[in-house]
Scaffold this motif. Structure first.
Motif, PDB file in Angstrom:
ATOM      1  N   LYS A 248       1.263  24.172  91.629  1.00 52.89           N
ATOM      2  CA  LYS A 248       0.928  25.561  91.377  1.00 52.89           C
ATOM      3  C   LYS A 248       1.757  26.426  92.310  1.00 52.89           C
ATOM      4  CE  LYS A 248      -3.028  26.556  94.433  1.00 52.89           C
ATOM      5  NZ  LYS A 248      -2.473  27.773  94.995  1.00 52.89           N
ATOM      6  N   SER A 249       1.854  27.707  91.974  1.00 58.70           N
ATOM      7  CA  SER A 249       2.681  28.619  92.755  1.00 58.70           C
ATOM      8  C   SER A 249       2.058  28.901  94.111  1.00 58.70           C
ATOM      9  CB  SER A 249       2.865  29.936  91.995  1.00 58.70           C
ATOM     10  OG  SER A 249       3.616  30.850  92.766  1.00 58.70           O
ATOM     11  N   GLY A 250       2.900  28.960  95.132  1.00 60.46           N
ATOM     12  CA  GLY A 250       2.441  29.262  96.474  1.00 60.46           C
ATOM     13  C   GLY A 250       3.374  30.225  97.166  1.00 60.46           C
ATOM     14  N   ASP A 251       2.915  30.791  98.267  1.00 58.81           N
ATOM     15  CA  ASP A 251       3.713  31.742  99.047  1.00 58.81           C
ATOM     16  C   ASP A 251       4.790  30.978  99.807  1.00 58.81           C
ATOM     17  OD1 ASP A 251       4.688  33.812 100.553  1.00 58.81           O
ATOM     18  OD2 ASP A 251       2.732  34.486 101.277  1.00 58.81           O
ATOM     19  N   ALA A 252       6.023  31.455  99.706  1.00 62.08           N
ATOM     20  CA  ALA A 252       7.123  30.808 100.425  1.00 62.08           C
ATOM     21  C   ALA A 252       7.183  31.238 101.883  1.00 62.08           C
ATOM     22  CB  ALA A 252       8.447  31.128  99.744  1.00 62.08           C
ATOM     23  N   SER A 253       6.368  32.227 102.257  1.00 63.95           N
ATOM     24  CA  SER A 253       6.390  32.727 103.635  1.00 63.95           C
ATOM     25  C   SER A 253       5.159  32.263 104.394  1.00 63.95           C
ATOM     26  CB  SER A 253       6.457  34.258 103.646  1.00 63.95           C
ATOM     27  OG  SER A 253       5.243  34.814 103.165  1.00 63.95           O
ATOM     28  N   GLY A 254       5.234  32.419 105.718  1.00 68.38           N
ATOM     29  CA  GLY A 254       4.121  32.079 106.585  1.00 68.38           C
ATOM     30  C   GLY A 254       3.940  33.141 107.650  1.00 68.38           C
ATOM     31  N   PRO A 255       2.884  33.049 108.464  1.00 69.25           N
ATOM     32  CA  PRO A 255       2.616  34.075 109.484  1.00 69.25           C
ATOM     33  C   PRO A 255       3.490  33.909 110.723  1.00 69.25           C
ATOM     34  CG  PRO A 255       0.959  32.365 109.578  1.00 69.25           C
ATOM     35  CD  PRO A 255       1.849  32.021 108.406  1.00 69.25           C
ATOM     36  N   ASN A 256       3.289  34.801 111.679  1.00 69.13           N
ATOM     37  CA  ASN A 256       3.891  34.729 113.019  1.00 69.13           C
ATOM     38  C   ASN A 256       5.394  34.990 113.031  1.00 69.13           C
ATOM     39  OD1 ASN A 256       1.327  34.029 114.057  1.00 69.13           O
ATOM     40  ND2 ASN A 256       1.706  31.876 113.565  1.00 69.13           N
ATOM     41  N   ALA A 257       5.813  36.039 112.344  1.00 68.57           N
ATOM     42  CA  ALA A 257       7.227  36.406 112.380  1.00 68.57           C
ATOM     43  C   ALA A 257       7.677  36.759 113.798  1.00 68.57           C
ATOM     44  CB  ALA A 257       7.475  37.591 111.444  1.00 68.57           C
ATOM     45  N   THR A 272      19.545  37.106  89.844  1.00 67.79           N
ATOM     46  CA  THR A 272      19.811  38.547  89.824  1.00 67.79           C
ATOM     47  C   THR A 272      20.772  38.992  90.923  1.00 67.79           C
ATOM     48  OG1 THR A 272      17.960  39.059  91.294  1.00 67.79           O
ATOM     49  CG2 THR A 272      17.481  38.915  88.931  1.00 67.79           C
ATOM     50  N   GLY A 273      21.015  38.170  91.906  1.00 70.74           N
ATOM     51  CA  GLY A 273      21.859  38.557  93.034  1.00 70.74           C
ATOM     52  C   GLY A 273      21.141  39.416  94.054  1.00 70.74           C
ATOM     53  N   GLU A 274      19.864  39.742  93.833  1.00 71.14           N
ATOM     54  CA  GLU A 274      19.092  40.583  94.745  1.00 71.14           C
ATOM     55  C   GLU A 274      18.774  39.825  96.032  1.00 71.14           C
ATOM     56  OE1 GLU A 274      14.923  43.216  94.719  1.00 71.14           O
ATOM     57  OE2 GLU A 274      15.603  42.145  92.916  1.00 71.14           O
ATOM     58  N   ILE A 275      18.704  40.570  97.148  1.00 70.34           N
ATOM     59  CA  ILE A 275      18.367  39.987  98.442  1.00 70.34           C
ATOM     60  C   ILE A 275      16.868  40.176  98.694  1.00 70.34           C
ATOM     61  CG2 ILE A 275      18.796  39.995 100.928  1.00 70.34           C
ATOM     62  CD1 ILE A 275      21.183  39.070  99.338  1.00 70.34           C
ATOM     63  N   PHE A 276      16.183  39.101  99.009  1.00 70.24           N
ATOM     64  CA  PHE A 276      14.740  39.142  99.275  1.00 70.24           C
ATOM     65  C   PHE A 276      14.466  38.730 100.721  1.00 70.24           C
ATOM     66  CE2 PHE A 276      14.942  38.513  94.680  1.00 70.24           C
ATOM     67  CZ  PHE A 276      14.022  39.449  94.226  1.00 70.24           C
ATOM     68  N   TYR A 277      13.483  39.427 101.319  1.00 71.27           N
ATOM     69  CA  TYR A 277      13.056  39.129 102.677  1.00 71.27           C
ATOM     70  C   TYR A 277      11.568  38.753 102.659  1.00 71.27           C
ATOM     71  CZ  TYR A 277      17.394  41.354 104.164  1.00 71.27           C
ATOM     72  OH  TYR A 277      18.712  41.660 104.347  1.00 71.27           O
ATOM     73  N   PRO A 278      11.079  38.069 103.711  1.00 72.24           N
ATOM     74  CA  PRO A 278       9.636  37.801 103.781  1.00 72.24           C
ATOM     75  C   PRO A 278       8.865  39.114 103.922  1.00 72.24           C
ATOM     76  CG  PRO A 278      10.853  36.560 105.448  1.00 72.24           C
ATOM     77  CD  PRO A 278      11.798  37.546 104.864  1.00 72.24           C
ATOM     78  N   PRO A 279       7.594  39.149 103.504  1.00 76.61           N
ATOM     79  CA  PRO A 279       6.781  40.352 103.711  1.00 76.61           C
ATOM     80  C   PRO A 279       6.695  40.709 105.197  1.00 76.61           C
ATOM     81  CG  PRO A 279       5.698  38.838 102.201  1.00 76.61           C
ATOM     82  CD  PRO A 279       6.862  38.101 102.782  1.00 76.61           C
ATOM     83  N   SER A 280       6.370  41.955 105.483  1.00 80.95           N
ATOM     84  CA  SER A 280       6.289  42.441 106.860  1.00 80.95           C
ATOM     85  C   SER A 280       5.344  41.582 107.694  1.00 80.95           C
ATOM     86  CB  SER A 280       5.799  43.895 106.867  1.00 80.95           C
ATOM     87  OG  SER A 280       5.657  44.364 108.196  1.00 80.95           O
ATOM     88  N   GLY A 281       5.809  41.177 108.864  1.00 82.17           N
ATOM     89  CA  GLY A 281       4.990  40.373 109.764  1.00 82.17           C
ATOM     90  C   GLY A 281       5.024  38.889 109.468  1.00 82.17           C
ATOM     91  N   ARG A 282       5.762  38.505 108.421  1.00 78.12           N
ATOM     92  CA  ARG A 282       5.811  37.096 108.050  1.00 78.12           C
ATOM     93  C   ARG A 282       7.251  36.587 108.103  1.00 78.12           C
ATOM     94  NH1 ARG A 282       1.124  35.316 105.747  1.00 78.12           N
ATOM     95  NH2 ARG A 282       2.104  33.715 104.450  1.00 78.12           N
ATOM     96  N   CYS A 283       7.390  35.280 108.064  1.00 75.67           N
ATOM     97  CA  CYS A 283       8.705  34.650 108.077  1.00 75.67           C
ATOM     98  C   CYS A 283       8.720  33.557 107.014  1.00 75.67           C
ATOM     99  CB  CYS A 283       8.998  34.052 109.459  1.00 75.67           C
ATOM    100  SG  CYS A 283       7.816  32.788 109.975  1.00 75.67           S
ATOM    101  N   TRP A 284       9.888  33.042 106.696  1.00 77.36           N
ATOM    102  CA  TRP A 284       9.938  31.938 105.742  1.00 77.36           C
ATOM    103  C   TRP A 284       9.259  30.719 106.357  1.00 77.36           C
ATOM    104  CZ3 TRP A 284      10.510  34.117 101.473  1.00 77.36           C
ATOM    105  CH2 TRP A 284      11.461  35.097 101.231  1.00 77.36           C
TER     106      TRP A 284
END
Length: 668
Positions: A248-257, A272-284
């Motif tokens: 099942k689908s899961g978040d690719a990011s984790g806490p403690n950026a 698409t060539g778009e650049i994606f970053y982890p959500p604020s406060g999170r890291c891959w």
């Protein structure tokens, strides 16, 4: 009595206690101060181990089953001191002490002057002005001993209601320390609210009670996952990419950026060539090399490079730039792609082709390739269980989280009426227990904080719900948890219901002979010990008859090299002259003792008898021998001197026996 009337020694002790309290407050913050307060270790060190008796008729199970668990009939502070071999060996202390309701708490006014006094005392009335001080004086040394019984990573879960919640919380912070508090669980004990808090009409509902959970050392404690449900597993069905493994689908990011700054960077989508970053406060959540491998699996080559996106941080006075993972050959300005149309078209074509093949790489970009990166969570990789949380969230977690402050409704924890109904079904009505913890609540706590082969201690065993819960969990999951229950009982009829109720319930669930009708037996067994009034010392040991000596040896023996299975299996009395027990390594234990006034000497002739008994029983060639003297020795003989070794095994310390020295409690 006025201060000026106190003797010099009492004034000195008063000043010492006051200094100690100030020191504690300065070191550990808030401490409770109440009438009669004494440091718990000062009280505990006065308590002597007691003599005990193994009640074979009240014990349950075959020889191999009954040694796993213990049920003690007696005062719990003295029992915990007597159970010296378990100090530092218990995984979970789970208990339900008296709530100080005016109906359930007895206080012996003599016990803190002589903590070896076994009497329970009188019920403390609701209008007793010192009821809270009495309760704290009663609980403090017992909580201290519970802490002593825990492993370094052990956990205590103690049930309480609103009457003593605040005082217990401060006391637990003082003894276990606030940083070791794992959580406060608020569980629903009743379906409908009652406006009776404090006994006043119009108060807020008392439909809930609490479980305070502390670790001996939070850094070493572990909160386990609970069993998975069918609904949880169902979310892994019907995967969209025909992957042979359910996911099942899961978040690719984790806490403690903030602590993983190198894992915060841009990822370029091959669709698409778009650049994606982890959500604020999170890291891959995965290592960069692993992320690059997953991206490359979409059919294009990826590289790590700086894209002028300002992604940098300062470390040790130096600026550290963090590179992004992008398609090879792409150019960037201020983090945006510049040109590279041919590269993007080729990458999209390769990615669409790979998407059509099915069984996508673990890092994917939505069902149509148009979203940010997501991670496939495979059912095979998810740990068995789920995180214990409030009202069970609809997510699965790879790692357990902190409990914090949680609320468990009755569907997850059961309620008090369920507990009473469960007890009725097992032992029948007429037990006079008005509040019984539901089996579901106790099982849940055991499952979370006691490993499958761990030990659970309940010093206020009551109706035996903890023992029932451990046995049922063992049956359900083929675990091998062990329990130690302590109960003195002594209700208004003077009934020490450790035998008539606690042991009866546990026996019935083991055998399946419920009062309401036969059920599937849970199996297992327990040994039933009765704590005597006589204290352990050299004279008491030397005065024991043979069977009494055997009982004491069974309780006290502890193999420091084999702590997981150190108990002895007692053999039928009367079948052997010397042999009385075997350990888990099939080694024999022999007692050269017939009566207090008879010789207890290991001679060559006696050893020959021991060897013959061992051979006849098919035992290993190492002999554990208890005797007063041993003029005959050998490399294969482990000699235990009576009474010295017996006293050592049971934790007896003559210097701590203040009541055996002049000066009473002031003696050192």
């Amino acid at each position: 009595m006025k201060y000026e009337e106190l003797p010099r020694s009492a004034l000195i002790k008063l000043l010492q206690d006051n200094d100690a309290a100030r020191a504690e407050a300065g070191k550990d913050g808030i401490v409770l101060n109440y009438t009669g307060r004494a440091a718990p270790w000062q009280i505990v060190r006065q308590v002597k181990p007691r003599m005990c008796e193994l009640n074979k008729r009240a014990s349950v199970g075959g020889a191999a089953q009954e040694v796993a668990n213990e049920l003690w009939d007696g005062e719990n502070l003295a029992a915990m001191v007597t159970l010296y071999k378990y100090r530092g060996q218990v995984d979970l202390v789970l208990t339900d002490p008296p709530y100080n309701t005016g109906e359930d708490f007895r206080y012996n006014d003599k016990w803190d002057k002589d903590p070896n006094d076994p009497d329970m005392g009188e019920l403390v009335a609701k209008d007793d002005g010192s009821r809270h001080s009495k309760w704290l004086r009663f609980m403090t040394p017992r909580l201290w001993m519970m802490r002593e019984m825990l492993k370094p990573g052990g956990v205590i879960a103690i049930c309480i209601d609103h009457r003593e919640l605040y005082r217990l919380g401060v006391l637990m912070d003082e003894i276990f320390h606030e940083e070791n508090r794992l959580g406060i669980i608020n569980w629903q004990k009743a379906y409908s609210p009652k406006s009776d808090t404090g006994g006043k009409k119009g108060g807020v509902s008392t439909a809930t009670e609490y479980v305070l959970v502390y670790a001996k050392d939070a850094e070493r404690a572990r909160t386990a996952l609970l069993d998975r449900t069918e609904a949880m597993d169902a979310r892994y069905k019907d995967v969209p990419d025909d992957d042979p493994h359910e996911w099942k689908s899961g978040d690719a990011s984790g806490p403690n950026a903030a602590t993983h700054k190198r894992m915060v960077y841009g990822i370029q989508s091959p669709f698409t060539g778009e650049i994606f970053y982890p959500p604020s406060g999170r890291c891959w959540a995965n290592e960069k090399a692993q992320m690059k491998s997953w991206l490359s699996a979409w059919g294009s080559e990826y590289v790590e490079c700086f894209i002028d996106d300002g992604n940098q941080f300062v470390e040790k006075g130096k600026t550290v730039k963090v590179g992004a993972l992008v398609l090879k050959g792409m150019k960037f300005s201020e983090g945006k792609p510049v040109g590279g149309a041919k590269i993007l078209t080729a990458a999209k074509k390769a990615a669409e082709k790979r998407r059509a093949q099915g069984a996508w790489p673990a890092l994917y970009f939505g069902l149509a390739g148009q979203t940010g990166p997501q991670l496939k969570r495979y059912l095979r990789d998810v740990k068995k269980g789920k995180v214990p949380m409030t009202y069970w969230a609809n997510e699965d977690y790879d790692e357990p989280t902190d409990i914090g402050v949680q609320s468990w409704d009755h569907s997850e924890s059961g309620h008090s009426q369920t507990g009473i109904n469960e007890l009725d079904a097992v032992v029948g009505k007429g037990h006079n227990f008005k509040t019984v913890k539901p089996l579901r609540l106790i099982k849940k706590i055991v499952q979370i904080w006691c490993k499958p082969d761990g030990i659970v201690l309940d010093p206020f065993a009551g109706s035996g719900t903890t023992g029932h819960a451990v046995l049922e969990l063992n049956k359900e999951s083929e675990a091998s948890r062990r329990f130690i229950l302590i109960e003195q009982g002594n209700n208004e009829k003077g009934d020490n219901y450790a035998k008539t109720l606690t042991a009866d319930r546990v026996k019935r669930v083991i055998t399946g002979k419920w009062k309401s009708g036969d059920r599937e037996p849970l199996g297992g067994g327990f040994r039933y010990f009765t704590l005597k009034r006589e204290k352990v010392d050299a004279n008491a040991v030397n005065a024991l008859a043979r069977e009494e000596m055997m009982d004491l040896l069974l309780v006290s023996y502890w193999d420091r090299n084999d702590k997981t299975k150190s108990y002895l299996q007692r053999l039928p009395v009367g079948e052997h002259k010397h042999l009385f027990a075997v350990n888990n390594r099939n080694e024999g234990f022999f007692l050269v003792w017939t009566a207090p006034d008879q010789p207890s000497t290991l001679t060559r002739a006696v050893f020959k008898e021991i060897v013959q008994e061992a051979k006849a029983a098919g035992l290993a060639g190492r002999y554990h021998v208890y005797a007063s003297l041993a003029p005959y020795t050998g490399n294969d003989i482990e000699f235990y001197k009576i009474p010295d070794k017996v006293l050592e095994h049971i934790g007896f310390n003559a210097r701590a026996d203040a009541y055996n020295n002049e000066g009473g409690m002031d003696a050192d």
